[in-house]
Design a protein around this motif. Structure first.
Motif, short mmCIF file in Angstrom:
data_model
loop_
_atom_site.label_atom_id
_atom_site.label_comp_id
_atom_site.label_asym_id
_atom_site.label_seq_id
_atom_site.Cartn_x
_atom_site.Cartn_y
_atom_site.Cartn_z
N ARG A 270 40.46 35.97 -11.04
CA ARG A 270 41.78 35.71 -10.46
C ARG A 270 42.81 35.40 -11.55
N ILE A 271 44.00 35.83 -11.31
CA ILE A 271 45.11 35.48 -12.19
C ILE A 271 45.48 34.02 -11.93
N HIS A 274 51.26 32.88 -15.25
CA HIS A 274 52.19 33.85 -15.84
C HIS A 274 52.89 33.22 -17.03
N GLN A 280 52.31 37.64 -21.33
CA GLN A 280 50.89 37.50 -21.03
C GLN A 280 50.68 36.83 -19.69
N MET A 281 49.48 37.03 -19.15
CA MET A 281 49.03 36.24 -18.02
C MET A 281 47.59 35.80 -18.28
N ILE A 283 43.69 34.67 -16.80
CA ILE A 283 42.71 34.85 -15.72
C ILE A 283 41.64 33.78 -15.84
N TYR A 322 42.93 35.98 -21.64
CA TYR A 322 44.34 36.29 -21.87
C TYR A 322 44.53 37.80 -21.67
N PHE A 332 55.25 41.04 -13.57
CA PHE A 332 54.52 39.90 -13.03
C PHE A 332 54.49 39.90 -11.50
N TYR A 335 51.39 41.31 -10.15
CA TYR A 335 50.16 40.54 -10.35
C TYR A 335 50.40 39.07 -9.98
N VAL A 337 50.02 35.20 -9.00
CA VAL A 337 49.02 34.18 -9.30
C VAL A 337 48.09 34.04 -8.09
N LEU A 341 41.61 40.65 -10.02
CA LEU A 341 41.41 41.80 -10.89
C LEU A 341 39.91 42.00 -11.02
#
Length: 376
Positions: A270-271, A274, A280-281, A283, A322, A332, A335, A337, A341
């Motif tokens: 999971r994210i 952000h 970057q995000m 996980i 990352y 963002f 994707y 939060v 993925l």
């Protein structure tokens, strides 16, 4: 009260979660059985990728006979679940002998592997259970440069002869070669070259052993890259012993063993954040959920994120990964939060070892849970 997730949707699982596509696992196992049958050789399936009862049942076509393991724990685990004809495919040392003796006593067929004069002397000095002999394979190194006696050395031939000379204590089963050097290949052609070189060297060794009056009942090679590319010269063998083919992985796709769509496992993540300033995000899958194997091998980082070719896993700490784009700015909004993925791992064996349960899925629902054995 049970914590089983059978019947739940993927979205309900705590992440990171190791997912198995049941249709693909079955297809991969059936494909290898059919490959061996077509060549007239036996499959001694290596179980180390999954270490589960369910996976080994599929590998053996339901017979529960003819497997090779990497740990004594696996041997005992499979013996407890009705498997027989088990090879402990690891160099024998004296410390193993009490458990080796117990397995030899309880199973109809239990085999060990040796790769040194000391190991052979250990067996000769040990009395097998009543009515049994030590059933032994000699591991031969034909270029992998890991375990095994070197195929060219005269001392290796002498050791094979010694194994055939103690019939009251030892039943010499034959020779075992791991084509692990196929993993260093860069192209399909290189994989095939390694495969053929290993077979040629093995058959040369067999001929030299026969000149000493010793018969090799079984000669076999392994490694998924070599066995996924069968050739006519493999028909000269008796046995194949690949293992990774059950799940496959990104590394296998780079070696030509499969296409990405045939990979049967993936990690759901999971994210969790952000970070627009650094594009970057984050996980919730770090190296304890995926491992860092594959570093430097892929432009996408430590695996391939399904349906997202522009995303790269650029770094991992223990519990956090990352992600950044290969090019451009992250969208963002695409994707959120908390959204999921899915990562195809570089090396499925190592990734599977990070998880205590595998969630077996059909479409987007959990239909079973496989629990691997752990330990040595």
């Amino acid at each position: 009260m049970t914590n089983s997730k059978v019947g739940h949707r993927i979205e309900e699982l705590t992440t990171p979660a190791f997912l198995l596509d049941l249709v693909k696992v079955k297809s991969n196992c059936q494909g290898m059985l059919e490959t061996c049958k077509a060549m007239g050789v036996s499959l001694r399936a290596q179980t180390k990728t999954h270490k589960t009862v369910e996976g080994a049942v599929l590998q053996t076509g339901g017979s529960r006979k003819g497997i090779v393991t990497s740990t004594i724990d696996e041997c005992e685990f499979y013996a407890d679940h009705g498997f027989d004809d088990i090879l402990y495919g690891y160099p024998l040392i004296a410390h193993h002998m009490p458990r080796i003796s117990a397995l030899t006593r309880r199973l109809e067929k239990f085999h060990v592997m040796v790769d040194s004069k000391l190991a052979v002397e250990t067996l000769i000095a040990s009395q097998p259970p009543t009515g049994k002999t030590w059933s032994v394979f000699l591991k031969v190194d034909c270029g992998n440069n890991r375990a095994g006696v070197w195929w060219e050395d005269e001392e290796s031939i002498i050791l094979a002869h010694q194994l055939g000379s103690y019939s009251s204590l030892i039943t010499f089963r034959g020779l075992y070669v791991h084509c692990g050097n196929s993993y260093y290949a860069k192209t399909d052609v290189e994989v095939e070259k390694v495969r053929d070189e290993n077979i040629e060297r093995l058959l040369n060794f067999v001929d030299r052993v026969k000149e000493r009056g010793v018969t090799c009942e079984t000669i076999g090679i392994g490694s998924t890259p070599s066995c996924k590319k069968p050739s006519d010269n493999m028909k000269k063998l008796d046995e194949l012993h690949p293992g990774n083919y059950v799940f496959l992985d990104v590394q296998q796709s780079t070696l030509g063993s499969c296409i990405v769509d045939e990979i049967a496992c993936r990690v759901a993540t999971r994210i969790i954040g952000h970070y627009p300033k650094r594009n970057q995000m984050l996980i919730d899958c770090g190296f304890t959920g995926l491992t860092k194997q594959g570093e430097g091998m892929l432009v996408t980082g430590y695996g391939i994120i399904r349906d997202n070719p522009n995303l790269k896993i650029c770094n991992m700490t223990q519990e956090i990964g990352y992600i950044e784009p290969l090019k451009g700015k992250l969208d963002f909004e695409k994707y959120p939060v908390g959204s999921l993925l899915f990562i195809f791992p570089w090396h499925s064996c190592a990734t599977a070892a990070m998880h205590s349960v595998y969630y077996v899925i059909e479409e987007d629902k959990v239909v079973a849970e496989w629990k691997p054995t752990r330990g040595w």
